[in-house]
Design an enzyme around this catalytic site. Structure first.
Site, PDB file in Angstrom:
ATOM      1  N   SER A 119      51.204 115.217  73.634  1.00  0.00           N
ATOM      2  CA  SER A 119      51.096 113.902  73.510  1.00  0.00           C
ATOM      3  C   SER A 119      51.462 113.320  75.235  1.00  0.00           C
ATOM      4  O   SER A 119      51.858 114.128  75.806  1.00  0.00           O
ATOM      5  CB  SER A 119      52.195 113.270  72.675  1.00  0.00           C
ATOM      6  OG  SER A 119      52.603 111.975  72.958  1.00  0.00           O
ATOM      7  N   TYR A 133      61.141 112.346  69.422  1.00  0.00           N
ATOM      8  CA  TYR A 133      59.478 112.803  69.353  1.00  0.00           C
ATOM      9  C   TYR A 133      59.289 113.460  70.545  1.00  0.00           C
ATOM     10  O   TYR A 133      58.506 114.371  70.554  1.00  0.00           O
ATOM     11  CB  TYR A 133      58.730 111.589  69.134  1.00  0.00           C
ATOM     12  CG  TYR A 133      57.577 111.735  68.935  1.00  0.00           C
ATOM     13  CD1 TYR A 133      56.670 112.242  68.132  1.00  0.00           C
ATOM     14  CD2 TYR A 133      56.551 111.021  70.094  1.00  0.00           C
ATOM     15  CE1 TYR A 133      55.280 112.394  67.923  1.00  0.00           C
ATOM     16  CE2 TYR A 133      55.063 111.339  70.220  1.00  0.00           C
ATOM     17  CZ  TYR A 133      54.578 111.918  69.159  1.00  0.00           C
ATOM     18  OH  TYR A 133      53.217 112.275  69.091  1.00  0.00           O
TER      19      TYR A 133
HETATM   20  P1  NDP Z   1      48.134 110.849  61.600  1.00  0.00           P
HETATM   21  O1  NDP Z   1      49.331 110.312  60.948  1.00  0.00           O
HETATM   22  O2  NDP Z   1      46.927 110.213  61.234  1.00  0.00           O
HETATM   23  O3  NDP Z   1      47.887 112.377  61.165  1.00  0.00           O
HETATM   24  C1  NDP Z   1      48.688 113.277  61.015  1.00  0.00           C
HETATM   25  C2  NDP Z   1      48.303 114.279  60.136  1.00  0.00           C
HETATM   26  O4  NDP Z   1      49.525 115.176  60.346  1.00  0.00           O
HETATM   27  C3  NDP Z   1      47.893 113.973  59.026  1.00  0.00           C
HETATM   28  O5  NDP Z   1      46.987 114.664  58.592  1.00  0.00           O
HETATM   29  C4  NDP Z   1      49.187 114.540  58.064  1.00  0.00           C
HETATM   30  O6  NDP Z   1      48.833 114.901  56.651  1.00  0.00           O
HETATM   31  C5  NDP Z   1      49.487 115.640  58.912  1.00  0.00           C
HETATM   32  N1  NDP Z   1      51.230 116.133  58.371  1.00  0.00           N
HETATM   33  C6  NDP Z   1      52.105 115.559  58.571  1.00  0.00           C
HETATM   34  N2  NDP Z   1      53.107 116.296  58.297  1.00  0.00           N
HETATM   35  C7  NDP Z   1      52.622 117.414  57.821  1.00  0.00           C
HETATM   36  C8  NDP Z   1      53.189 118.598  57.134  1.00  0.00           C
HETATM   37  N3  NDP Z   1      54.345 118.648  56.885  1.00  0.00           N
HETATM   38  N4  NDP Z   1      52.251 119.718  56.815  1.00  0.00           N
HETATM   39  C9  NDP Z   1      50.910 119.530  57.115  1.00  0.00           C
HETATM   40  N5  NDP Z   1      50.346 118.227  57.657  1.00  0.00           N
HETATM   41  C10 NDP Z   1      51.351 117.334  58.015  1.00  0.00           C
HETATM   42  O7  NDP Z   1      48.287 110.914  63.225  1.00  0.00           O
HETATM   43  P2  NDP Z   1      47.205 111.748  64.321  1.00  0.00           P
HETATM   44  O8  NDP Z   1      46.126 111.863  64.018  1.00  0.00           O
HETATM   45  O9  NDP Z   1      47.499 110.636  65.668  1.00  0.00           O
HETATM   46  O10 NDP Z   1      48.190 112.776  64.696  1.00  0.00           O
HETATM   47  C11 NDP Z   1      47.605 114.041  65.059  1.00  0.00           C
HETATM   48  C12 NDP Z   1      48.516 114.537  66.125  1.00  0.00           C
HETATM   49  O11 NDP Z   1      48.196 113.976  67.433  1.00  0.00           O
HETATM   50  C13 NDP Z   1      50.097 114.640  66.034  1.00  0.00           C
HETATM   51  O12 NDP Z   1      50.721 115.907  66.525  1.00  0.00           O
HETATM   52  C14 NDP Z   1      50.387 113.672  66.897  1.00  0.00           C
HETATM   53  O13 NDP Z   1      51.588 113.680  67.290  1.00  0.00           O
HETATM   54  C15 NDP Z   1      49.394 113.712  68.026  1.00  0.00           C
HETATM   55  N6  NDP Z   1      49.261 112.508  68.978  1.00  0.00           N
HETATM   56  C16 NDP Z   1      48.747 111.398  68.403  1.00  0.00           C
HETATM   57  C17 NDP Z   1      48.770 110.170  69.172  1.00  0.00           C
HETATM   58  C18 NDP Z   1      48.137 109.063  68.580  1.00  0.00           C
HETATM   59  O14 NDP Z   1      48.294 107.759  69.222  1.00  0.00           O
HETATM   60  N7  NDP Z   1      47.676 109.048  67.391  1.00  0.00           N
HETATM   61  C19 NDP Z   1      49.203 110.352  70.389  1.00  0.00           C
HETATM   62  C20 NDP Z   1      49.627 111.432  70.952  1.00  0.00           C
HETATM   63  C21 NDP Z   1      49.768 112.632  70.204  1.00  0.00           C
HETATM   64  P3  NDP Z   1      49.345 114.643  55.288  1.00  0.00           P
HETATM   65  O15 NDP Z   1      50.319 113.671  55.320  1.00  0.00           O
HETATM   66  O16 NDP Z   1      48.393 114.692  54.268  1.00  0.00           O
HETATM   67  O17 NDP Z   1      50.316 115.994  55.177  1.00  0.00           O
END
Ligand code: NDP
Length: 245
Positions: free
Chosen positions: A142, A155
């Site tokens: 991030s 975070y």
């Molecule tokens: P979302 O919340 O849309 O997606 C997060 C995903 O992680 C979901 O598919 C969720 O699926 C999954 N997840 C959460 N906990 C678990 C778990 N215990 N086991 C398996 N899967 C899990 O957010 P983003 O798409 O934005 O996030 C993707 C990555 O990008 C993250 O690492 C985030 O930190 C990073 N990021 C995002 C930014 C943004 O602005 N969007 C900025 C910087 C970094 P489910 O709940 O179905 O398990």
């Protein structure tokens, strides 16, 4: 021409946001993908959409905090397709709050998903890649892996850790295995929905107004994968042009 076609890519956290957009784009480009997350209903509908367009996809319920589940997830990819080209450690959570609020369970969850989850992905994929003599890890950090702001201490700490782990792995991986860190700025997704602290939620709502679509990060991931085997895209920051941070 892209060399994505035929590559086997396992994507964690593919039920929404960046993981979902990446799955869609890689499948369109002919990758053989395996998608995991806890919400299997979302994975099912994504898989149905990908298959209806002729894409190849398998799915599995996955909690990245559970090492055995991660192992089974990567094994599914390896057994189904006979190899693993890329593991995308994308799953992440971001329940922001001031440290003073002592939301210790949320700190633990961020540590478990954002750090341990990435390590579990590496532990499951590395032995297979070593045996094959090729492979690539793409870990999601991030802009919070480079700076810290109020309410984001834990975070950011998890993302600093992902950056450190990724760079260490790159140095140790030798000539066969590529290692890439992708650091998005504000990107449209469900990420901010896990914020339970009212003030942090308000601040984030304002902060997240300037954003890019998840497909922008998917394109960056595709770029890192489609380079030749001797080219390692080690680190990328992809943020809104209008973003100050
Ligand atoms: P979302 O919340 O849309 O997606 C997060 C995903 O992680 C979901 O598919 C969720 O699926 C999954 N997840 C959460 N906990 C678990 C778990 N215990 N086991 C398996 N899967 C899990 O957010 P983003 O798409 O934005 O996030 C993707 C990555 O990008 C993250 O690492 C985030 O930190 C990073 N990021 C995002 C930014 C943004 O602005 N969007 C900025 C910087 C970094 P489910 O709940 O179905 O398990």
């Amino acid at each position: 021409m892209s060399n994505i076609a035929g590559k086997v890519v396992a994507i964690t956290g593919a039920s929404s946001g960046i993981g979902e957009a990446t799955a869609r784009l890689l499948a369109q480009k002919g990758a053989r993908i395996v998608i995991g997350a806890r919400r299997t209903d979302k994975l099912e509908s994504l898989a149905a959409e990908i298959r209806s367009e002729g894409g190849l996809v398998e799915l599995q319920s996955l909690d990245v905090t559970d090492r055995n589940q991660m192992e089974a997830f990567i094994q599914l990819a390896n057994k189904t397709y006979g190899q693993i080209d890329v593991v995308i450690n994308n799953a992440g959570v971001m329940p922001l709050s001031p440290i003073e609020a002592l939301k210790v369970e949320e700190w633990d969850r961020m540590i478990d998903v954002n750090i341990r989850g990435v390590l579990h992905g590496i532990a499951a994929g590395l032995p297979i890649m070593r045996k094959q003599g090729f492979g690539q890890f793409i870990n999601m950090a991030s802009i919070g892996a480079y700076t810290v702001s109020p309410t984001a201490a834990v975070y950011c700490a998890t993302k600093f850790a992902v950056r450190a782990i990724t760079e260490g792995l790159r140095q140790e991986a030798g000539g066969d295995i590529r290692v890439t860190l992708v650091s998005p700025g504000v990107t449209e997704s469900e990420l901010a929905e896990s914020i339970s602290d009212e003030e942090a939620r308000q601040v984030m709502n304002d902060f997240r107004r300037v954003s890019i679509p998840a497909a922008a990060i998917a394109r960056a991931i595709v770029y890192a994968i489609e380079q030749p085997a001797d080219v390692d895209v080690s680190e990328m920051i992809v943020r809104p042009t209008a973003s100050l941070f």
